[in-house]
Design a protein around this motif. Structure first.
Motif, PDB file in Angstrom:
ATOM      1  N   ARG A 183      26.499  46.587  39.217  1.00 28.04           N
ATOM      2  CA  ARG A 183      26.919  45.631  40.241  1.00 28.04           C
ATOM      3  C   ARG A 183      25.701  45.041  40.940  1.00 28.04           C
ATOM      4  O   ARG A 183      24.677  45.708  41.098  1.00 28.04           O
ATOM      5  CB  ARG A 183      27.816  46.294  41.299  1.00 28.04           C
ATOM      6  CG  ARG A 183      29.117  46.863  40.755  1.00 28.04           C
ATOM      7  CD  ARG A 183      30.035  47.291  41.890  1.00 28.04           C
ATOM      8  NE  ARG A 183      30.338  46.174  42.766  1.00 28.04           N
ATOM      9  CZ  ARG A 183      31.274  45.249  42.512  1.00 28.04           C
ATOM     10  NH1 ARG A 183      31.974  45.301  41.384  1.00 28.04           N
ATOM     11  NH2 ARG A 183      31.524  44.281  43.361  1.00 28.04           N
ATOM     12  N   GLN A 185      24.543  42.349  44.437  1.00 26.20           N
ATOM     13  CA  GLN A 185      24.999  41.731  45.670  1.00 26.20           C
ATOM     14  C   GLN A 185      23.859  41.009  46.360  1.00 26.20           C
ATOM     15  O   GLN A 185      22.676  41.297  46.132  1.00 26.20           O
ATOM     16  CB  GLN A 185      25.623  42.754  46.616  1.00 26.20           C
ATOM     17  CG  GLN A 185      24.710  43.881  47.068  1.00 26.20           C
ATOM     18  CD  GLN A 185      25.426  44.815  48.032  1.00 26.20           C
ATOM     19  OE1 GLN A 185      25.109  44.875  49.216  1.00 26.20           O
ATOM     20  NE2 GLN A 185      26.431  45.546  47.515  1.00 26.20           N
ATOM     21  N   TYR A 201      27.874  38.567  49.187  1.00 21.76           N
ATOM     22  CA  TYR A 201      28.660  38.491  47.953  1.00 21.76           C
ATOM     23  C   TYR A 201      28.286  39.680  47.080  1.00 21.76           C
ATOM     24  O   TYR A 201      27.114  40.058  46.957  1.00 21.76           O
ATOM     25  CB  TYR A 201      28.343  37.194  47.201  1.00 21.76           C
ATOM     26  CG  TYR A 201      28.998  37.081  45.846  1.00 21.76           C
ATOM     27  CD1 TYR A 201      30.359  36.855  45.727  1.00 21.76           C
ATOM     28  CD2 TYR A 201      28.239  37.203  44.676  1.00 21.76           C
ATOM     29  CE1 TYR A 201      30.968  36.746  44.481  1.00 21.76           C
ATOM     30  CE2 TYR A 201      28.834  37.093  43.419  1.00 21.76           C
ATOM     31  CZ  TYR A 201      30.202  36.861  43.327  1.00 21.76           C
ATOM     32  OH  TYR A 201      30.799  36.764  42.102  1.00 21.76           O
ATOM     33  N   THR A 202      29.294  40.298  46.481  1.00 21.05           N
ATOM     34  CA  THR A 202      29.067  41.402  45.553  1.00 21.05           C
ATOM     35  C   THR A 202      29.968  41.230  44.340  1.00 21.05           C
ATOM     36  O   THR A 202      31.095  40.735  44.459  1.00 21.05           O
ATOM     37  CB  THR A 202      29.330  42.772  46.222  1.00 21.05           C
ATOM     38  OG1 THR A 202      29.102  43.820  45.271  1.00 21.05           O
ATOM     39  CG2 THR A 202      30.741  42.880  46.745  1.00 21.05           C
ATOM     40  N   ALA A 203      29.468  41.621  43.153  1.00 23.72           N
ATOM     41  CA  ALA A 203      30.241  41.435  41.922  1.00 23.72           C
ATOM     42  C   ALA A 203      29.813  42.456  40.880  1.00 23.72           C
ATOM     43  O   ALA A 203      28.664  42.916  40.866  1.00 23.72           O
ATOM     44  CB  ALA A 203      30.043  40.018  41.370  1.00 23.72           C
ATOM     45  N   ASP A 215      36.369  41.672  36.656  1.00 22.69           N
ATOM     46  CA  ASP A 215      35.228  41.453  37.539  1.00 22.69           C
ATOM     47  C   ASP A 215      35.691  41.626  38.986  1.00 22.69           C
ATOM     48  O   ASP A 215      36.497  40.833  39.483  1.00 22.69           O
ATOM     49  CB  ASP A 215      34.660  40.048  37.322  1.00 22.69           C
ATOM     50  CG  ASP A 215      33.321  39.846  38.035  1.00 22.69           C
ATOM     51  OD1 ASP A 215      32.740  40.855  38.497  1.00 22.69           O
ATOM     52  OD2 ASP A 215      32.863  38.696  38.130  1.00 22.69           O
ATOM     53  N   THR A 217      35.046  41.256  42.677  1.00 20.27           N
ATOM     54  CA  THR A 217      34.149  40.434  43.490  1.00 20.27           C
ATOM     55  C   THR A 217      34.625  40.387  44.931  1.00 20.27           C
ATOM     56  O   THR A 217      35.813  40.547  45.226  1.00 20.27           O
ATOM     57  CB  THR A 217      34.074  38.993  42.954  1.00 20.27           C
ATOM     58  OG1 THR A 217      35.361  38.365  43.109  1.00 20.27           O
ATOM     59  CG2 THR A 217      33.667  38.976  41.492  1.00 20.27           C
ATOM     60  N   SER A 218      33.676  40.138  45.836  1.00 17.66           N
ATOM     61  CA  SER A 218      34.018  39.971  47.247  1.00 17.66           C
ATOM     62  C   SER A 218      33.032  39.020  47.909  1.00 17.66           C
ATOM     63  O   SER A 218      31.820  39.152  47.742  1.00 17.66           O
ATOM     64  CB  SER A 218      34.000  41.309  47.989  1.00 17.66           C
ATOM     65  OG  SER A 218      34.271  41.124  49.370  1.00 17.66           O
ATOM     66  N   HIS A 219      33.584  38.043  48.637  1.00 17.48           N
ATOM     67  CA  HIS A 219      32.815  37.186  49.536  1.00 17.48           C
ATOM     68  C   HIS A 219      33.106  37.653  50.959  1.00 17.48           C
ATOM     69  O   HIS A 219      34.279  37.839  51.324  1.00 17.48           O
ATOM     70  CB  HIS A 219      33.232  35.717  49.409  1.00 17.48           C
ATOM     71  CG  HIS A 219      33.079  35.150  48.030  1.00 17.48           C
ATOM     72  ND1 HIS A 219      31.965  34.435  47.635  1.00 17.48           N
ATOM     73  CD2 HIS A 219      33.901  35.187  46.948  1.00 17.48           C
ATOM     74  CE1 HIS A 219      32.121  34.045  46.377  1.00 17.48           C
ATOM     75  NE2 HIS A 219      33.276  34.498  45.938  1.00 17.48           N
ATOM     76  N   ASN A 241      38.639  38.667  48.210  1.00 15.88           N
ATOM     77  CA  ASN A 241      38.398  39.733  47.235  1.00 15.88           C
ATOM     78  C   ASN A 241      39.238  39.581  45.974  1.00 15.88           C
ATOM     79  O   ASN A 241      40.380  39.124  46.020  1.00 15.88           O
ATOM     80  CB  ASN A 241      38.728  41.093  47.863  1.00 15.88           C
ATOM     81  CG  ASN A 241      38.114  41.271  49.223  1.00 15.88           C
ATOM     82  OD1 ASN A 241      36.904  41.154  49.386  1.00 15.88           O
ATOM     83  ND2 ASN A 241      38.942  41.538  50.220  1.00 15.88           N
TER      84      ASN A 241
END
Length: 345
Positions: A183, A185, A201-203, A215, A217-219, A241
């Motif tokens: 991952r 970010q 942001y993380t993915a 995938d 993901t989160s903003h 998310n």
């Protein structure tokens, strides 16, 4: 470059909590200290009934710093949660464990289990002792939304003038947790006087709790004003998310981890700390699902009224009452209260 930010990061290795740790050694550019806190509180369910004695996230940590010369400082931390109410084999479990190197100009690099750059932005509402930000802690170690496991990170802060600075951070996790691949970010934000605005942001791919690889993901968008525990503090965070949150923690009838393919988390807090250290706060939090296969609507929504008071600089009393504002899950509404004390080492 804002030297205060890097200095605070290094100081965190010697002071693990809001109160000073116990410094055992300070000589020839090296320091070593012990910190943490213990707490006891009574937590009750107003609607369902029953009262439990809980420990409210107690911890102990060992912290060291070393002057490397040429403006570089190394620091190391090991922190463990404590189970001192019912004992057993799992009396200590790892919360943090890392080695970092910091420089006033070149920034800060850290390797190990650590608070993630994502949390630098998203954690602005995660402040009160009794009740605070729940949705950030769904598999937070593997997803990197809180204390990120197996992470290498870099942070820096650039001072543009006396009241304006830009900060940023990068993080990479090596996917050592089963069900989660590598991952990455990124976090960026602006500090202006007493205001902060940030984005993170993380993915990374996930199979945990799913029948296929997706995938996750989160903003995260956040803003805050002031410092918690010092006068007025106002903060809010909003997350967008995919495959980040689940329903099991909020649905007593769930038998499996229902991972939501689309969810939004939101929390707001308003707090005021008086000169005598009495800190009063109101926070509202909700997790909304757009996943028609699991639940299309509210996973949970809640509001808490809380108070914290420093009886001494290291001994804090706290109380909170959380209203359950309803859910679209198959669960009973359940107001909760929490009353206790925390002692900082």
């Amino acid at each position: 470059m804002n030297k205060k930010i890097i200095a605070l990061a290094v100081a965190a290795a010697a002071c693990a909590t809001q109160a000073s740790a116990v410094e055992l050694y300070n000589q020839d550019g090296s320091t070593f200290s012990i910190g943490g806190h213990v707490a006891i509180s009574a937590k009750g369910n107003s609607d369902v009934g029953g009262t439990d004695l809980i420990s409210n996230s107690p911890r102990i940590n060992f912290n060291a710093t070393q002057d490397l010369g040429n403006g570089f400082t190394a620091d190391a931390k090991g922190e463990w949660s404590l189970n001192y109410l019912d004992g057993g084999e799992n009396s200590f479990t790892t919360r943090l464990g890392y080695i970092g190197v910091s420089h006033d100009v070149y920034g800060r690099a850290v390797a190990g289990t650590q608070w993630a750059p994502y949390y630098d932005v998203a954690g602005v509402t995660d402040m009160p002792i009794a009740f605070a930000n729940d949705f950030l802690y769904d598999n937070h170690g593997a997803l990197g939304t809180g204390r990120a496991e197996n992470m290498v990170s870099y942070r820096n802060d650039f001072q543009l003038n006396d009241n304006l600075s830009i900060f940023g951070g990068l993080g990479l996790q090596d996917g050592a947790t089963a069900g989660f691949d590598n991952r990455g970010q990124v976090a960026i934000g602006v500090n202006f006087a007493d205001f902060m605005v940030g984005y993170a942001y993380t993915a990374g791919d996930r199979t945990d709790g799913l029948t296929s690889k997706e995938d996750a993901t989160s903003h995260a968008l956040s803003a805050k004003y002031g410092s918690y525990g010092d006068g007025v503090y106002v903060a809010g965070v909003y997350t967008i998310n995919e495959y980040m949150n689940g329903t099991t923690n909020y649905n007593t009838n769930a038998s499996t981890a229902d991972v939501l393919d689309d969810s939004n988390g939101m929390e707001f807090i308003v707090a005021y700390a008086f000169a005598n250290s009495l800190n009063l706060s109101i926070n509202y939090e909700t997790l909304q699902s757009n996943d028609k296969k699991v639940v299309d609507g509210t996973v949970y929504s809640q509001m808490a009224f809380q108070a914290e008071y420093n009886i001494t600089p290291t001994f804090v009393g706290f109380a909170g009452y959380q209203l359950d504002l309803g859910s679209d899950l198959n669960k009973e509404e359940n107001d909760m209260w929490n009353l206790g004390v925390r002692y900082y080492l």
